[in-house]
Design a protein around this motif. Structure first.
Motif, PDB file in Angstrom:
ATOM      1  N   ALA A 173       0.827  -1.209   0.000  1.00  0.00           N
ATOM      2  CA  ALA A 173       0.000   0.000   0.000  1.00  0.00           C
ATOM      3  C   ALA A 173       0.862   1.260   0.000  1.00  0.00           C
ATOM      4  O   ALA A 173       0.650   2.180  -0.813  1.00  0.00           O
ATOM      5  CB  ALA A 173      -0.931  -0.005   1.210  1.00  0.00           C
ATOM      6  N   GLU A 174       1.834   1.308   0.891  1.00  0.00           N
ATOM      7  CA  GLU A 174       2.645   2.523   1.020  1.00  0.00           C
ATOM      8  C   GLU A 174       3.562   2.735  -0.179  1.00  0.00           C
ATOM      9  O   GLU A 174       3.801   3.875  -0.599  1.00  0.00           O
ATOM     10  CB  GLU A 174       3.468   2.476   2.317  1.00  0.00           C
ATOM     11  N   ILE A 175       4.076   1.652  -0.761  1.00  0.00           N
ATOM     12  CA  ILE A 175       4.928   1.789  -1.948  1.00  0.00           C
ATOM     13  C   ILE A 175       4.105   2.309  -3.125  1.00  0.00           C
ATOM     14  O   ILE A 175       4.547   3.195  -3.876  1.00  0.00           O
ATOM     15  CB  ILE A 175       5.593   0.443  -2.303  1.00  0.00           C
ATOM     16  N   VAL A 176       2.909   1.780  -3.294  1.00  0.00           N
ATOM     17  CA  VAL A 176       2.031   2.240  -4.380  1.00  0.00           C
ATOM     18  C   VAL A 176       1.735   3.727  -4.212  1.00  0.00           C
ATOM     19  O   VAL A 176       1.778   4.503  -5.180  1.00  0.00           O
ATOM     20  CB  VAL A 176       0.725   1.421  -4.399  1.00  0.00           C
ATOM     21  N   LEU A 177       1.446   4.141  -2.982  1.00  0.00           N
ATOM     22  CA  LEU A 177       1.166   5.559  -2.727  1.00  0.00           C
ATOM     23  C   LEU A 177       2.395   6.415  -3.029  1.00  0.00           C
ATOM     24  O   LEU A 177       2.274   7.489  -3.638  1.00  0.00           O
ATOM     25  CB  LEU A 177       0.728   5.761  -1.280  1.00  0.00           C
ATOM     26  N   ALA A 178       3.568   5.947  -2.626  1.00  0.00           N
ATOM     27  CA  ALA A 178       4.801   6.703  -2.874  1.00  0.00           C
ATOM     28  C   ALA A 178       5.054   6.874  -4.365  1.00  0.00           C
ATOM     29  O   ALA A 178       5.430   7.956  -4.827  1.00  0.00           O
ATOM     30  CB  ALA A 178       5.991   5.998  -2.213  1.00  0.00           C
ATOM     31  N   PHE A 179       4.835   5.815  -5.141  1.00  0.00           N
ATOM     32  CA  PHE A 179       5.009   5.910  -6.588  1.00  0.00           C
ATOM     33  C   PHE A 179       4.004   6.879  -7.195  1.00  0.00           C
ATOM     34  O   PHE A 179       4.322   7.636  -8.116  1.00  0.00           O
ATOM     35  CB  PHE A 179       4.855   4.526  -7.229  1.00  0.00           C
ATOM     36  N   GLY A 180       2.780   6.847  -6.687  1.00  0.00           N
ATOM     37  CA  GLY A 180       1.758   7.753  -7.201  1.00  0.00           C
ATOM     38  C   GLY A 180       2.090   9.205  -6.913  1.00  0.00           C
ATOM     39  O   GLY A 180       1.954  10.070  -7.782  1.00  0.00           O
ATOM     40  N   GLU A 181       2.537   9.496  -5.686  1.00  0.00           N
ATOM     41  CA  GLU A 181       2.877  10.869  -5.311  1.00  0.00           C
ATOM     42  C   GLU A 181       4.085  11.385  -6.079  1.00  0.00           C
ATOM     43  O   GLU A 181       4.199  12.584  -6.336  1.00  0.00           O
ATOM     44  CB  GLU A 181       3.135  10.944  -3.815  1.00  0.00           C
ATOM     45  N   ALA A 182       4.992  10.479  -6.438  1.00  0.00           N
ATOM     46  CA  ALA A 182       6.191  10.881  -7.184  1.00  0.00           C
ATOM     47  C   ALA A 182       5.998  10.800  -8.696  1.00  0.00           C
ATOM     48  O   ALA A 182       6.955  11.007  -9.459  1.00  0.00           O
ATOM     49  CB  ALA A 182       7.372  10.003  -6.767  1.00  0.00           C
ATOM     50  N   ASN A 183       4.771  10.483  -9.125  1.00  0.00           N
ATOM     51  CA  ASN A 183       4.479  10.327 -10.558  1.00  0.00           C
ATOM     52  C   ASN A 183       5.387   9.294 -11.221  1.00  0.00           C
ATOM     53  O   ASN A 183       5.881   9.490 -12.333  1.00  0.00           O
ATOM     54  CB  ASN A 183       4.621  11.677 -11.275  1.00  0.00           C
ATOM     55  N   ARG A 184       5.595   8.193 -10.501  1.00  0.00           N
ATOM     56  CA  ARG A 184       6.430   7.115 -11.035  1.00  0.00           C
ATOM     57  C   ARG A 184       5.674   5.800 -11.151  1.00  0.00           C
ATOM     58  O   ARG A 184       6.271   4.729 -11.069  1.00  0.00           O
ATOM     59  CB  ARG A 184       7.674   6.925 -10.153  1.00  0.00           C
ATOM     60  N   VAL A 185       4.367   5.880 -11.331  1.00  0.00           N
ATOM     61  CA  VAL A 185       3.581   4.656 -11.521  1.00  0.00           C
ATOM     62  C   VAL A 185       4.012   3.941 -12.797  1.00  0.00           C
ATOM     63  O   VAL A 185       3.770   2.743 -12.976  1.00  0.00           O
ATOM     64  CB  VAL A 185       2.070   4.994 -11.547  1.00  0.00           C
ATOM     65  N   ASP A 186       4.691   4.662 -13.677  1.00  0.00           N
ATOM     66  CA  ASP A 186       5.132   4.072 -14.943  1.00  0.00           C
ATOM     67  C   ASP A 186       6.142   2.943 -14.744  1.00  0.00           C
ATOM     68  O   ASP A 186       6.341   2.124 -15.653  1.00  0.00           O
ATOM     69  CB  ASP A 186       5.751   5.154 -15.834  1.00  0.00           C
ATOM     70  N   VAL A 187       6.792   2.879 -13.571  1.00  0.00           N
ATOM     71  CA  VAL A 187       7.773   1.807 -13.341  1.00  0.00           C
ATOM     72  C   VAL A 187       7.083   0.473 -13.089  1.00  0.00           C
ATOM     73  O   VAL A 187       7.733  -0.581 -13.105  1.00  0.00           O
ATOM     74  CB  VAL A 187       8.707   2.135 -12.155  1.00  0.00           C
ATOM     75  N   LEU A 188       5.774   0.493 -12.841  1.00  0.00           N
ATOM     76  CA  LEU A 188       5.016  -0.736 -12.613  1.00  0.00           C
ATOM     77  C   LEU A 188       4.551  -1.299 -13.950  1.00  0.00           C
ATOM     78  O   LEU A 188       3.901  -0.597 -14.726  1.00  0.00           O
ATOM     79  CB  LEU A 188       3.808  -0.464 -11.717  1.00  0.00           C
ATOM     80  N   ASN A 189       4.897  -2.542 -14.222  1.00  0.00           N
ATOM     81  CA  ASN A 189       4.451  -3.140 -15.480  1.00  0.00           C
ATOM     82  C   ASN A 189       2.973  -3.526 -15.395  1.00  0.00           C
ATOM     83  O   ASN A 189       2.354  -3.457 -14.332  1.00  0.00           O
ATOM     84  CB  ASN A 189       5.320  -4.349 -15.846  1.00  0.00           C
ATOM     85  N   ALA A 190       2.419  -3.948 -16.498  1.00  0.00           N
ATOM     86  CA  ALA A 190       0.982  -4.239 -16.560  1.00  0.00           C
ATOM     87  C   ALA A 190       0.587  -5.371 -15.612  1.00  0.00           C
ATOM     88  O   ALA A 190      -0.486  -5.336 -14.999  1.00  0.00           O
ATOM     89  CB  ALA A 190       0.605  -4.600 -18.002  1.00  0.00           C
ATOM     90  N   GLU A 191       1.446  -6.357 -15.481  1.00  0.00           N
ATOM     91  CA  GLU A 191       1.136  -7.493 -14.602  1.00  0.00           C
ATOM     92  C   GLU A 191       1.057  -7.061 -13.143  1.00  0.00           C
ATOM     93  O   GLU A 191       0.132  -7.451 -12.420  1.00  0.00           O
ATOM     94  CB  GLU A 191       2.199  -8.587 -14.768  1.00  0.00           C
ATOM     95  N   ILE A 192       2.021  -6.229 -12.710  1.00  0.00           N
ATOM     96  CA  ILE A 192       2.026  -5.755 -11.326  1.00  0.00           C
ATOM     97  C   ILE A 192       0.812  -4.874 -11.054  1.00  0.00           C
ATOM     98  O   ILE A 192       0.160  -4.989 -10.006  1.00  0.00           O
ATOM     99  CB  ILE A 192       3.326  -4.976 -11.028  1.00  0.00           C
ATOM    100  N   LYS A 193       0.467  -4.011 -12.008  1.00  0.00           N
ATOM    101  CA  LYS A 193      -0.713  -3.164 -11.837  1.00  0.00           C
ATOM    102  C   LYS A 193      -1.978  -4.000 -11.705  1.00  0.00           C
ATOM    103  O   LYS A 193      -2.863  -3.696 -10.899  1.00  0.00           O
ATOM    104  CB  LYS A 193      -0.840  -2.204 -13.022  1.00  0.00           C
ATOM    105  N   SER A 194      -2.045  -5.061 -12.487  1.00  0.00           N
ATOM    106  CA  SER A 194      -3.210  -5.943 -12.414  1.00  0.00           C
ATOM    107  C   SER A 194      -3.295  -6.638 -11.059  1.00  0.00           C
ATOM    108  O   SER A 194      -4.375  -6.730 -10.458  1.00  0.00           O
ATOM    109  CB  SER A 194      -3.140  -6.987 -13.534  1.00  0.00           C
ATOM    110  N   LEU A 195      -2.160  -7.103 -10.563  1.00  0.00           N
ATOM    111  CA  LEU A 195      -2.134  -7.763  -9.259  1.00  0.00           C
ATOM    112  C   LEU A 195      -2.525  -6.789  -8.145  1.00  0.00           C
ATOM    113  O   LEU A 195      -3.245  -7.157  -7.206  1.00  0.00           O
ATOM    114  CB  LEU A 195      -0.739  -8.331  -8.989  1.00  0.00           C
ATOM    115  N   ILE A 196      -2.061  -5.537  -8.263  1.00  0.00           N
ATOM    116  CA  ILE A 196      -2.386  -4.528  -7.249  1.00  0.00           C
ATOM    117  C   ILE A 196      -3.880  -4.218  -7.247  1.00  0.00           C
ATOM    118  O   ILE A 196      -4.514  -4.142  -6.199  1.00  0.00           O
ATOM    119  CB  ILE A 196      -1.556  -3.247  -7.491  1.00  0.00           C
TER     120      ILE A 196
END
Length: 286
Positions: free
Chosen positions: A206-229
Motif C-alpha cells: 500500500a505505502e509503496i504504491v502511494l509513494a510511486f503515485g505521489e512521485a508520478n512514477r507509476v510508470d515503473v510498474l508493469n501491466a502485470e504488477i498493476k493488475s495484481l495490485i
C-alpha cells in the motif's frame, strides 16, 4: 569474543569465522508469541564490533568492513530498542574513528546525521534518518531489502507500520529496484498463512504504491504488477483472510490499500471499483 579481541587473544586469522557470526547476532530477534527475545544478544554484538575497532589495525579489518558497517547502520536505524540503536551507533562511531573514514564509506556524514540524541526517537530513525542515509548508494539497497525482508515481518505491529512508511520513502530513491525486486515478493506474501507476514506485506504494498503515485512514477510498474495490485484486496477477501484471528488489522490494512490505490490513481475497472466500495461498506458496519 569482545573480551578476547580486546586482550589480543582473538587472532586475525579467525576473523573470517567470527565476523559472519557477529553480523548474524546483530540482527538476532526471535519471536515468542506476542514478544521476542534477543535484545541482549544484539546489544552484546554491538560491543563486539566496538572491541574489534579498537583491537585490530585498519589493514586487518578492511576485508570485513563492508559487512560490519552495513549491519551497524541497519541496527542503529531500525532496531526496536533504543539502547541497541545507540549501541550500534557507538560501535560505528568507534569504527570510523579507529579504522578511518576511508574504510567506512560516508562514515562522518552518517555519524553527523544519526547521532546519540537523534536516534532516541524511533519514528525519526525510521522516517527521517533512514531516508538521509539511504541517499548513499552503498547502503540504499541494503536498507530497502532489510525493511522489506525483515522489518515488515516484525512481531510488533507498530514496527510494521513504521517500516512500511519508511520503505515507501526510501523506494522513491530507487523506484525501479523496488518495483522489480520488492513488490512482487510482497504481493505474494499478502496471502501467507502467517498473519504477521500478510499484514506487514499488505501495508508495504500500500505505502509503496502511494509513494510511486505521489512521485508520478507509476510508470515503473508493469501491466502485470498493476493488475495484481488492482485485484489484491478482492483476492484477499476471496481467500477469506479477513476471518478469524487478526481479521481486524487485516481489514484496516485493506482499507489503507484501497486509499493508496485511489490516491495513486491506479486504473480500476467499474467492477473493481464496485467491489472495493462494497468492501469499505462492510468494514464500516462491522
Amino acid at each position: 569474543m569482545a573480551e578476547l579481541a580486546r586482550r589480543g587473544l582473538l587472532l586475525p586469522a579467525r576473523l573470517g569465522e567470527v565476523v559472519p557470526i557477529v553480523v548474524q547476532a546483530i540482527g538476532y530477534d526471535v519471536r515468542r508469541g506476542n514478544h521476542s527475545v534477543g535484545t541482549h544478544v544484539r546489544d552484546a554484538s554491538c560491543y563486539v564490533c566496538w572491541a574489534f575497532a579498537r583491537a585490530y589495525s585498519p589493514t586487518v579489518l578492511k576485508p570485513y568492513v563492508r559487512a560490519l558497517s552495513v549491519a551497524l547502520v541497519l541496527t542503529s536505524l531500525f532496531d526496536r530498542e533504543v539502547n541497541c540503536r545507540r549501541a550500534a551507533s557507538a560501535a560505528f562511531q568507534e569504527s570510523v574513528g579507529r579504522q578511518g573514514a576511508d574504510n567506512f564509506p560516508h562514515g562522518i556524514a552518517i555519524l553527523t546525521t544519526a547521532d546519540y540524541y537523534s536516534l532516541g526517537n524511533r519514528s525519526d530513525s525510521f522516517l527521517t534518518l533512514a531516508l538521509d542515509i539511504a541517499k548513499f548508494e552503498e547502503y540504499q539497497t541494503q536498507i530497502i531489502r532489510h525493511l522489506a525482508d525483515v522489518k515488515l515481518l516484525h512481531w510488533d505491529i507498530e514496527i510494521r507500520s513504521l517500516s512500511s512508511r519508511s520503505l515507501a520513502r526510501v523506494s522513491r530513491l530507487n523506484p525501479s529496484y523496488s518495483a522489480t525486486n520488492v513488490l512482487p515478493k510482497l504481493l505474494e506474501q499478502c496471502f501467507s498463512d502467517d498473519l504477521v507476514v500478510r499484514h506487514g506485506s499488505l501495508l508495504g504494498v500500500a505505502e509503496i504504491v502511494l509513494a510511486f503515485g505521489e512521485a508520478n512514477r507509476v510508470d515503473v510498474l508493469n501491466a502485470e504488477i498493476k493488475s495484481l495490485i488492482s485485484e489484491l484486496v478482492p483476492s484477499i477477501e476471496k481467500a477469506r483472510l479477513y476471518r478469524g484471528r487478526g481479521g481486524e488489522i487485516m481489514r484496516s490494512a485493506a482499507c489503507r490499500m484501497i486509499e493508496c490505490i485511489s490516491l495513486a490513481r491506479i486504473p480500476l475497472t467499474v467492477k473493481q471499483q464496485v467491489s472495493l466500495i462494497i468492501l469499505i461498506h462492510i468494514c464500516i458496519h462491522i
